[in-house]
Design a protein around this motif. Structure first.
Motif, PDB file in Angstrom:
ATOM      1  N   HIS A 177      47.480  35.953  39.983  1.00 53.88           N
ATOM      2  CA  HIS A 177      46.323  35.859  40.856  1.00 53.88           C
ATOM      3  C   HIS A 177      45.022  35.932  40.055  1.00 53.88           C
ATOM      4  N   ILE A 178      44.065  35.143  40.494  1.00 50.73           N
ATOM      5  CA  ILE A 178      42.710  35.238  39.959  1.00 50.73           C
ATOM      6  C   ILE A 178      41.775  35.441  41.141  1.00 50.73           C
ATOM      7  N   PRO A 179      40.566  35.974  40.895  1.00 54.16           N
ATOM      8  CA  PRO A 179      39.653  36.247  42.011  1.00 54.16           C
ATOM      9  C   PRO A 179      39.194  34.962  42.694  1.00 54.16           C
ATOM     10  N   PHE A 180      39.030  35.049  44.012  1.00 53.93           N
ATOM     11  CA  PHE A 180      38.444  33.950  44.773  1.00 53.93           C
ATOM     12  C   PHE A 180      36.934  34.173  44.815  1.00 53.93           C
TER      13      PHE A 180
ATOM     14  N   VAL B 133      31.736  31.591  40.952  1.00 52.13           N
ATOM     15  CA  VAL B 133      32.674  30.624  40.407  1.00 52.13           C
ATOM     16  C   VAL B 133      32.830  30.832  38.907  1.00 52.13           C
ATOM     17  N   ALA B 134      31.721  31.093  38.238  1.00 51.87           N
ATOM     18  CA  ALA B 134      31.786  31.321  36.790  1.00 51.87           C
ATOM     19  C   ALA B 134      32.695  32.492  36.453  1.00 51.87           C
ATOM     20  N   ALA B 135      32.600  33.571  37.235  1.00 49.18           N
ATOM     21  CA  ALA B 135      33.452  34.739  36.980  1.00 49.18           C
ATOM     22  C   ALA B 135      34.920  34.411  37.238  1.00 49.18           C
ATOM     23  N   THR B 136      35.197  33.621  38.268  1.00 48.62           N
ATOM     24  CA  THR B 136      36.574  33.205  38.551  1.00 48.62           C
ATOM     25  C   THR B 136      37.139  32.394  37.398  1.00 48.62           C
ATOM     26  N   LEU B 137      36.359  31.446  36.920  1.00 50.72           N
ATOM     27  CA  LEU B 137      36.839  30.602  35.824  1.00 50.72           C
ATOM     28  C   LEU B 137      36.998  31.404  34.538  1.00 50.72           C
TER      29      LEU B 137
ATOM     30  N   SER C 231      37.914  34.562  34.505  1.00 56.83           N
ATOM     31  CA  SER C 231      39.173  35.290  34.713  1.00 56.83           C
ATOM     32  C   SER C 231      40.368  34.396  34.403  1.00 56.83           C
ATOM     33  N   LEU C 232      40.272  33.135  34.795  1.00 59.60           N
ATOM     34  CA  LEU C 232      41.349  32.188  34.489  1.00 59.60           C
ATOM     35  C   LEU C 232      41.455  31.964  32.993  1.00 59.60           C
ATOM     36  N   ASN C 233      40.331  31.861  32.339  1.00 60.68           N
ATOM     37  CA  ASN C 233      40.335  31.677  30.886  1.00 60.68           C
ATOM     38  C   ASN C 233      40.997  32.865  30.185  1.00 60.68           C
ATOM     39  N   ARG C 234      40.678  34.066  30.655  1.00 59.43           N
ATOM     40  CA  ARG C 234      41.288  35.271  30.064  1.00 59.43           C
ATOM     41  C   ARG C 234      42.792  35.302  30.333  1.00 59.43           C
ATOM     42  N   LEU C 235      43.186  34.865  31.550  1.00 55.60           N
ATOM     43  CA  LEU C 235      44.611  34.805  31.863  1.00 55.60           C
ATOM     44  C   LEU C 235      45.326  33.872  30.904  1.00 55.60           C
ATOM     45  N   PHE C 236      44.743  32.712  30.653  1.00 52.69           N
ATOM     46  CA  PHE C 236      45.356  31.743  29.750  1.00 52.69           C
ATOM     47  C   PHE C 236      45.395  32.249  28.307  1.00 52.69           C
ATOM     48  N   LYS C 237      44.443  33.067  27.927  1.00 51.56           N
ATOM     49  CA  LYS C 237      44.419  33.585  26.553  1.00 51.56           C
ATOM     50  C   LYS C 237      45.333  34.785  26.363  1.00 51.56           C
ATOM     51  N   ALA C 238      45.469  35.615  27.413  1.00 55.09           N
ATOM     52  CA  ALA C 238      46.180  36.879  27.232  1.00 55.09           C
ATOM     53  C   ALA C 238      47.616  36.883  27.733  1.00 55.09           C
ATOM     54  N   ASP C 239      47.889  36.152  28.828  1.00 58.62           N
ATOM     55  CA  ASP C 239      49.177  36.331  29.495  1.00 58.62           C
ATOM     56  C   ASP C 239      49.958  35.063  29.795  1.00 58.62           C
ATOM     57  N   LEU C 240      49.309  33.922  29.888  1.00 56.15           N
ATOM     58  CA  LEU C 240      49.991  32.768  30.441  1.00 56.15           C
ATOM     59  C   LEU C 240      49.579  31.484  29.728  1.00 56.15           C
ATOM     60  N   ASP C 241      50.547  30.840  29.102  1.00 52.97           N
ATOM     61  CA  ASP C 241      50.313  29.541  28.488  1.00 52.97           C
ATOM     62  C   ASP C 241      50.140  28.501  29.601  1.00 52.97           C
ATOM     63  N   PRO C 242      49.032  27.752  29.611  1.00 54.33           N
ATOM     64  CA  PRO C 242      48.861  26.730  30.652  1.00 54.33           C
ATOM     65  C   PRO C 242      50.025  25.744  30.715  1.00 54.33           C
ATOM     66  N   ALA C 243      50.717  25.557  29.609  1.00 56.73           N
ATOM     67  CA  ALA C 243      51.851  24.632  29.588  1.00 56.73           C
ATOM     68  C   ALA C 243      53.044  25.149  30.386  1.00 56.73           C
TER      69      ALA C 243
ATOM     70  N   ARG D  94      36.264  21.241  41.915  1.00 57.20           N
ATOM     71  CA  ARG D  94      36.140  20.273  40.817  1.00 57.20           C
ATOM     72  C   ARG D  94      36.708  20.846  39.520  1.00 57.20           C
ATOM     73  N   ALA D  95      36.419  22.115  39.270  1.00 56.75           N
ATOM     74  CA  ALA D  95      36.908  22.744  38.041  1.00 56.75           C
ATOM     75  C   ALA D  95      38.429  22.828  38.041  1.00 56.75           C
ATOM     76  N   LEU D  96      39.015  23.204  39.181  1.00 56.54           N
ATOM     77  CA  LEU D  96      40.480  23.271  39.262  1.00 56.54           C
ATOM     78  C   LEU D  96      41.106  21.905  39.054  1.00 56.54           C
ATOM     79  N   ARG D  97      40.503  20.881  39.661  1.00 54.57           N
ATOM     80  CA  ARG D  97      41.033  19.531  39.509  1.00 54.57           C
ATOM     81  C   ARG D  97      41.045  19.126  38.036  1.00 54.57           C
ATOM     82  N   LYS D  98      39.972  19.436  37.313  1.00 55.80           N
ATOM     83  CA  LYS D  98      39.904  19.075  35.897  1.00 55.80           C
ATOM     84  C   LYS D  98      40.929  19.863  35.084  1.00 55.80           C
ATOM     85  N   ILE D  99      41.069  21.154  35.373  1.00 56.67           N
ATOM     86  CA  ILE D  99      42.050  21.973  34.650  1.00 56.67           C
ATOM     87  C   ILE D  99      43.458  21.440  34.901  1.00 56.67           C
ATOM     88  N   CYS D 100      43.739  21.073  36.132  1.00 57.74           N
ATOM     89  CA  CYS D 100      45.058  20.518  36.451  1.00 57.74           C
ATOM     90  C   CYS D 100      45.287  19.201  35.711  1.00 57.74           C
ATOM     91  N   ASP D 101      44.290  18.340  35.725  1.00 60.61           N
ATOM     92  CA  ASP D 101      44.430  17.046  35.043  1.00 60.61           C
ATOM     93  C   ASP D 101      44.603  17.216  33.541  1.00 60.61           C
TER      94      ASP D 101
END
Length: 425
Positions: free
Chosen positions: A167-170, A179-183, A185-197, A222-229
């Motif tokens: 989970h990340i903050p809404f 939105v910046a804080a949410t993104l 948090s996602l960046n920290r998740l990807f760096k610390a706990d979860l490989d985006p792959a 828009r940010a989620l769409r880009k991260i997904c792509d």
């Protein structure tokens, strides 16, 4: 027969975990009105939690279901398929946002739709992890309970949640969550706990339902769409509560300039009958082998008949425009009340998916107590309201979009009187 007698029988017969907001036992209903077993009349601004966008017992829906009952009520589509199932799938494929070929599967509940969307995302990507949002609600099955971003009452005592759910903050700027804080948090998740792959999917409600009717900012989508792509991740829009004209468009994602890969829907689709759907990119939806999706009651003939009739009613009665008209009138009235009510800190929501949020009179903290007082005052006056929000300090307004003008005006007066009474209590 009385409400009190039925309440006592219910307490003795039904599991405590099935919570009930009122002790009003419905006996009959029509459009936006309900009569209980004692003959009392109520205006229904809950609509079965956004199920009855076309009102109780809409004549066209009832006629379609009655006609289908005269033909057959069940075959199991996986054994003996039937044409209305195909037609409803074609209509959803054409109307769900996204400029790509789509396919659909029908199941029975919103939670089941979400479960199947996750199955599709996992089999299509070969990845296990799913990212959801704090405050989100996706159901009560083990996977959907795990995805839900609210502990009480949905997760208490049920043991370990499903693995590989994060989970990340809404972002809710009203509460300082950007939105910046949410993104970040996602960046920290990807760096610390979860490989985006390893991520199969993001799942997001375009407007959070149980979480408080907070619309997702366009910047976030828009940010989620880009991260997904960029990372081969599937984007899932949970439109179970937002769908079928509630937000002023057929689907809430129409308000954004990006589209999800998969959309889940239920509630308003069946006009009161249980049916849900998953519609998504054809290549994703075809990833599961035959037999991997579906269910005994999935796309039941009565629910399918209701779904086709609901789409007809939305179009013929122009319910998207009606949602915007009703929501505009409600927001205008709430803003007028807000001018003399310090407890109101926000009025929001697209279409007729409107909410009002209450704090203490000094504005220092959320006030679930005041919020519940408003709900109870409305109930005394014959109006059924629902609360929501992480802090329980939001009232959401889910009137049928077919509500008559006179009944709607009556409800607006009750809302104002109820807020006034709660202030004076």
């Amino acid at each position: 027969m009385s409400n009190a007698d039925l309440s006592a029988r219910r307490e003795a017969a039904i599991a405590r975990g099935v919570g009930v907001q009122t002790q009003i036992y419905a006996e009959r209903a029509k459009n936006a009105e309900v009569w209980d077993v004692e003959g009392n009349r109520y205006i229904d601004f809950a609509a079965g939690i956004a199920v009855l966008n076309t009102g109780h017992c809409h004549p066209k829906v009832m006629a379609a279901v009655t006609e289908q009952m005269g033909r057959f009520t069940h075959t199991c589509h996986q054994i003996l398929p039937y044409a209305p199932y195909v037609r409803l799938a074609e209509r959803l494929n054409a109307r769900v946002p996204g400029d790509f070929d789509k396919k659909t599967v029908f199941v029975t509940t919103g939670a089941e739709a979400v479960e199947n969307a996750i199955k599709v995302a996992r089999v299509a990507t070969g990845r296990p992890a799913v990212i959801a949002f704090g405050g989100g609600f996706h159901g009560r099955t083990f996977m959907t309970m795990s995805l839900t971003g609210k502990v009480a009452p949905y997760k208490i005592g049920f043991g370990p949640m499903m693995p590989d759910v994060y989970h990340i903050p809404f972002p809710v700027e009203l509460h300082g969550d950007t939105v910046a804080a949410t993104l970040e948090s996602l960046n920290r998740l990807f760096k610390a706990d979860l490989d985006p792959a390893r991520v199969a999917a993001f799942i997001i409600e375009p407007v959070q339902g149980e979480g408080g009717f907070y619309p997702a900012p366009a910047e976030l989508m828009r940010a989620l769409r880009k991260i997904c792509d960029d990372n081969g991740i599937v984007m899932i829009a949970d439109e179970v509560q937002t769908g079928f004209a509630r937000s002023g468009t057929l689907f809430a994602m129409e308000a954004y300039d990006v589209a999800a890969d998969i959309t889940t829907m239920a509630k308003g689709l069946g006009g009161g009958l249980p049916i849900s759907a998953v519609t998504g990119r054809a290549d994703l939806m075809d990833a599961a082998i035959p037999g991997g999706l579906g269910g005994t009651y999935g796309g039941n003939p009565l629910g399918v008949a209701a779904g086709n009739a609901v789409l007809d009613v939305i179009e013929e009665e122009n319910l998207c425009a009606r949602a915007n008209e009703l929501g505009g009138r409600l927001r205008q009235r709430l803003e007028a009340i807000r001018a003399t009510t310090p407890q109101i800190i926000d009025v929001r929501g697209p279409g007729m998916m409107v909410a009002v949020e209450f704090n203490t009179a000094d504005g220092s903290a959320p006030s679930p107590t005041f919020t519940n007082s408003v709900r109870l005052e409305a109930e005394k006056r014959g109006l059924i309201l629902l609360t929501c929000g992480v802090y329980g300090n939001v009232i959401r307004f889910l009137a049928p979009l077919t509500i008559e003008d006179a009944v709607f005006a009556e409800a607006l007066d009750i809302i104002e009187a109820s807020i006034t009474a709660a202030k004076e209590a």
